[in-house]
Design a protein around this motif. Structure first.
Motif, mmCIF file in Angstrom:
data_model
loop_
_atom_site.group_PDB
_atom_site.id
_atom_site.type_symbol
_atom_site.label_atom_id
_atom_site.label_comp_id
_atom_site.label_asym_id
_atom_site.label_seq_id
_atom_site.Cartn_x
_atom_site.Cartn_y
_atom_site.Cartn_z
ATOM 1 N N SER A 35 20.783 -55.530 61.421
ATOM 2 C CA SER A 35 20.666 -56.987 61.295
ATOM 3 C C SER A 35 20.088 -57.385 59.941
ATOM 4 C CB SER A 35 19.766 -57.528 62.414
ATOM 5 O OG SER A 35 18.482 -56.917 62.365
ATOM 6 N N GLU A 36 19.654 -56.401 59.160
ATOM 7 C CA GLU A 36 19.132 -56.645 57.809
ATOM 8 C C GLU A 36 20.240 -56.395 56.796
ATOM 9 O OE1 GLU A 36 16.003 -57.781 55.251
ATOM 10 O OE2 GLU A 36 15.995 -57.659 57.430
ATOM 11 N N SER A 37 20.314 -57.197 55.764
ATOM 12 C CA SER A 37 21.384 -57.068 54.769
ATOM 13 C C SER A 37 20.977 -56.133 53.639
ATOM 14 C CB SER A 37 21.743 -58.444 54.205
ATOM 15 O OG SER A 37 20.620 -59.024 53.563
ATOM 16 N N SER A 38 22.000 -55.606 52.962
ATOM 17 C CA SER A 38 21.839 -54.801 51.740
ATOM 18 C C SER A 38 20.948 -53.583 51.942
ATOM 19 C CB SER A 38 21.274 -55.677 50.605
ATOM 20 O OG SER A 38 22.095 -56.794 50.377
ATOM 21 N N LEU A 39 21.168 -52.859 53.029
ATOM 22 C CA LEU A 39 20.385 -51.648 53.265
ATOM 23 C C LEU A 39 20.963 -50.444 52.546
ATOM 24 C CD1 LEU A 39 19.328 -51.776 57.033
ATOM 25 C CD2 LEU A 39 18.045 -52.441 55.000
ATOM 26 N N TRP A 40 22.282 -50.398 52.431
ATOM 27 C CA TRP A 40 22.929 -49.227 51.835
ATOM 28 C C TRP A 40 23.640 -49.631 50.549
ATOM 29 C CZ3 TRP A 40 23.611 -50.153 57.221
ATOM 30 C CH2 TRP A 40 22.806 -49.320 58.013
ATOM 31 N N SER A 66 13.116 -47.422 55.571
ATOM 32 C CA SER A 66 12.084 -47.920 54.649
ATOM 33 C C SER A 66 12.266 -49.398 54.317
ATOM 34 C CB SER A 66 12.109 -47.092 53.358
ATOM 35 O OG SER A 66 13.389 -47.176 52.741
ATOM 36 N N ASN A 67 13.489 -49.883 54.289
ATOM 37 C CA ASN A 67 13.745 -51.270 53.893
ATOM 38 C C ASN A 67 14.185 -52.154 55.047
ATOM 39 O OD1 ASN A 67 13.300 -50.474 51.175
ATOM 40 N ND2 ASN A 67 15.441 -49.858 50.979
ATOM 41 N N GLY A 68 14.589 -51.547 56.171
ATOM 42 C CA GLY A 68 15.120 -52.327 57.278
ATOM 43 C C GLY A 68 14.165 -52.440 58.444
ATOM 44 N N PRO A 69 14.658 -52.952 59.563
ATOM 45 C CA PRO A 69 13.823 -53.108 60.763
ATOM 46 C C PRO A 69 13.319 -51.769 61.277
ATOM 47 C CG PRO A 69 15.876 -54.362 60.942
ATOM 48 C CD PRO A 69 16.019 -53.470 59.755
ATOM 49 N N ARG A 70 12.179 -51.802 61.948
ATOM 50 C CA ARG A 70 11.565 -50.593 62.487
ATOM 51 C C ARG A 70 11.973 -50.345 63.939
ATOM 52 N NH1 ARG A 70 9.633 -46.985 59.277
ATOM 53 N NH2 ARG A 70 7.768 -46.514 60.515
ATOM 54 N N ASN A 71 12.786 -51.223 64.492
ATOM 55 C CA ASN A 71 13.345 -51.015 65.822
ATOM 56 C C ASN A 71 14.703 -50.344 65.659
ATOM 57 O OD1 ASN A 71 11.258 -52.298 67.406
ATOM 58 N ND2 ASN A 71 12.007 -54.250 66.602
#
Length: 455
Positions: A35-40, A66-71
């Motif tokens: 659900s987070e953008s620009s992870l890769w 490291s940059n995205g949600p922890r769930n």
């Protein structure tokens, strides 16, 4: 992979698929979205034949964790191959037969998504352990009903595992029904998370591939000339048992195709070892000079302990590791077996077809003492045994030092036969070269040669 390119990725894979499909029996796909953008920011290699290793998969996951949600939500299917998407998905344009509508819609609409079509099977199998160590939480196996009762928090990491089945029947209809049901489960679970407004990162992969390369599957060949090959037992495909040391670097690896213990009754511990609890080796220990692999089977009240040691040998000028002993525990009763012949250079792994206490297998395990307790009748047999406890950088065995001697019975038979033929050839050449011509020949125009006879 940018959002909206899932169909394009699978279409490209169909074009480039021929080179890597021959090796697909050892690889599974991994699908990631968040659900987070620009992870890769980096993309997987698009050329045919590329296989994502455990290190490359770790790089993609590190970026997401490291940059995205922890769930983190892990959909772990029993079997899956990229051919399932190309055969039952919508890449051919037939939307009516598409069994992955929810998954494809999720991959297209997610702010971040990534498709890894060919990942080494061992890398995918250790995902629960890897994610557990990275997040610092134990995996929680859930279903849709359990998920409704959970209250997830953005600041507290969580690892949710959803197990998905695969059709045991070889029929296409059964396979499509199971995959369609799995797709519905994925859609319902993600709808629940979306309704609660919980940010997440999700993965879909499998324990082993569902499609086997038919060109190499001799059992599927119906010709008479290959019927004997169909009786061969296929090598099982599952990752080795691993235990991590400092820095989450693997320090012990163990693999076998069969583990059998006899304690008054015969117990096959293979599935419990490699397809059971992921914490089966949690009590293990390792450092630079010694290592202890503990396989604990709580349901059977059995433990198997491998004691290994690394020592410097001045004669060879290198470090060697030795399996000092193997202990089998059943409650408070134990049996200890010595393994003086199980050793190899510390930079190598050790492999042997049989490591057993049975004489018929050439016993490498020798009982420590003449015990009179019930354990004196215990036996342990490990087939296709391979172990390594030092000098590792990833979940991959180093070059194997095999227990089989160089001069096997087959080699001795060949050498003896060759020497026999060489002896016969040499003797024949010697006889031919020893022939001498007669000093006189019988002339038909002249008097015949008379040979005087003496009485």
């Amino acid at each position: 992979m940018a959002a909206g390119t899932f169909f394009l990725s699978l279409s490209v894979l169909l074009v480039l698929g021929a080179p890597w499909r021959a090796a697909s029996s050892q690889q599974v796909p991994v699908l990631l979205w968040s659900s987070e953008s620009s992870l890769w920011t980096s993309q997987p290699s698009a050329h045919g034949g590329h296989v994502t290793t455990d290190l490359q998969l770790g790089q993609y996951l590190d970026a997401a964790l490291s940059n995205g949600p922890r769930n983190v939500l892990l959909f772990l299917q029993e079997k899956l191959s990229i051919e399932d998407f190309t055969a039952f998905g919508g890449v051919y344009g037939n939307k009516q037969d598409n069994v992955f509508p929810n998954l494809e819609n999720i991959m297209e609409s997610s702010p971040s998504s990534l498709v890894l079509p060919a990942v080494d099977w061992y890398a995918a199998n250790i995902l629960p352990t890897y994610l557990k160590e990275k997040l610092g939480v134990s995996p929680l196996h859930v279903d849709q009903s359990t998920l409704l009762e959970l209250r997830l928090n953005e600041t507290i990491p969580s690892l949710l595992v959803v197990r998905l089945p695969y059709a045991n029947s070889a029929g296409i209809v059964a396979t499509k029904d199971i995959l369609r049901a799995n797709d519905e489960v994925i859609g319902q679970v993600l709808s629940t998370l979306k309704s609660e407004g919980v940010p997440y990162t999700a993965l879909l992969t499998a324990l082993r591939p569902s499609w086997v390369n038919k060109e190499n599957d001799f059992a599927a060949v119906g010709t008479f000339g290959r019927q004997l090959l169909a009786t061969a037992t296929p090598t099982p495909t599952y990752p080795p048992v691993s235990h991590n040391g400092t820095g989450n670097v693997p320090c012990i690896l163990f693999w076998a195709s069969n583990i059998t213990v006899f304690m008054g009754r015969e117990m096959d511990l293979t599935n419990l070892t490699f397809r059971g609890s992921e914490d089966i080796a949690k009590d293990s220990f390792c450092n630079g000079s010694s290592a202890t692999l503990v396989l604990k089977y709580d349901n059977e009240n059995v433990r198997i302990v491998f004691q290994m040691e690394r020592s410097w040998y001045p004669v060879s000028g290198r470090f060697w590791f030795t399996l000092n002993s193997v202990e089998v525990f059943n409650g408070t009763v134990n049996a200890t077996f010595l393994a003086p012949q199980v050793n190899a250079p510390s930079i190598y792994s050790y492999r042997c077809e049989y490591v057993s206490t049975m004489a018929k297998y050439g016993p490498l395990l020798v009982r420590n003492t003449s015990e009179t307790s019930p354990s004196s009748n215990w036996h342990l047999t490990i087939t296709d045994f391979q172990i390594q406890a030092f000098n590792m950088t990833s979940v991959r065995f180093s070059y194997a030092s095999d227990c089989a001697g160089f001069f096997s019975p087959g080699i001795w038979m060949g050498l003896i036969t060759t020497l026999l033929f060489v002896f016969i050839l040499t003797y024949g050449l010697h006889m031919v070269m020893s022939l001498k011509t007669m000093d006189r020949f019988d002339d038909p125009k002249g008097p015949s040669i008379s040979v005087p006879q003496t009485e």
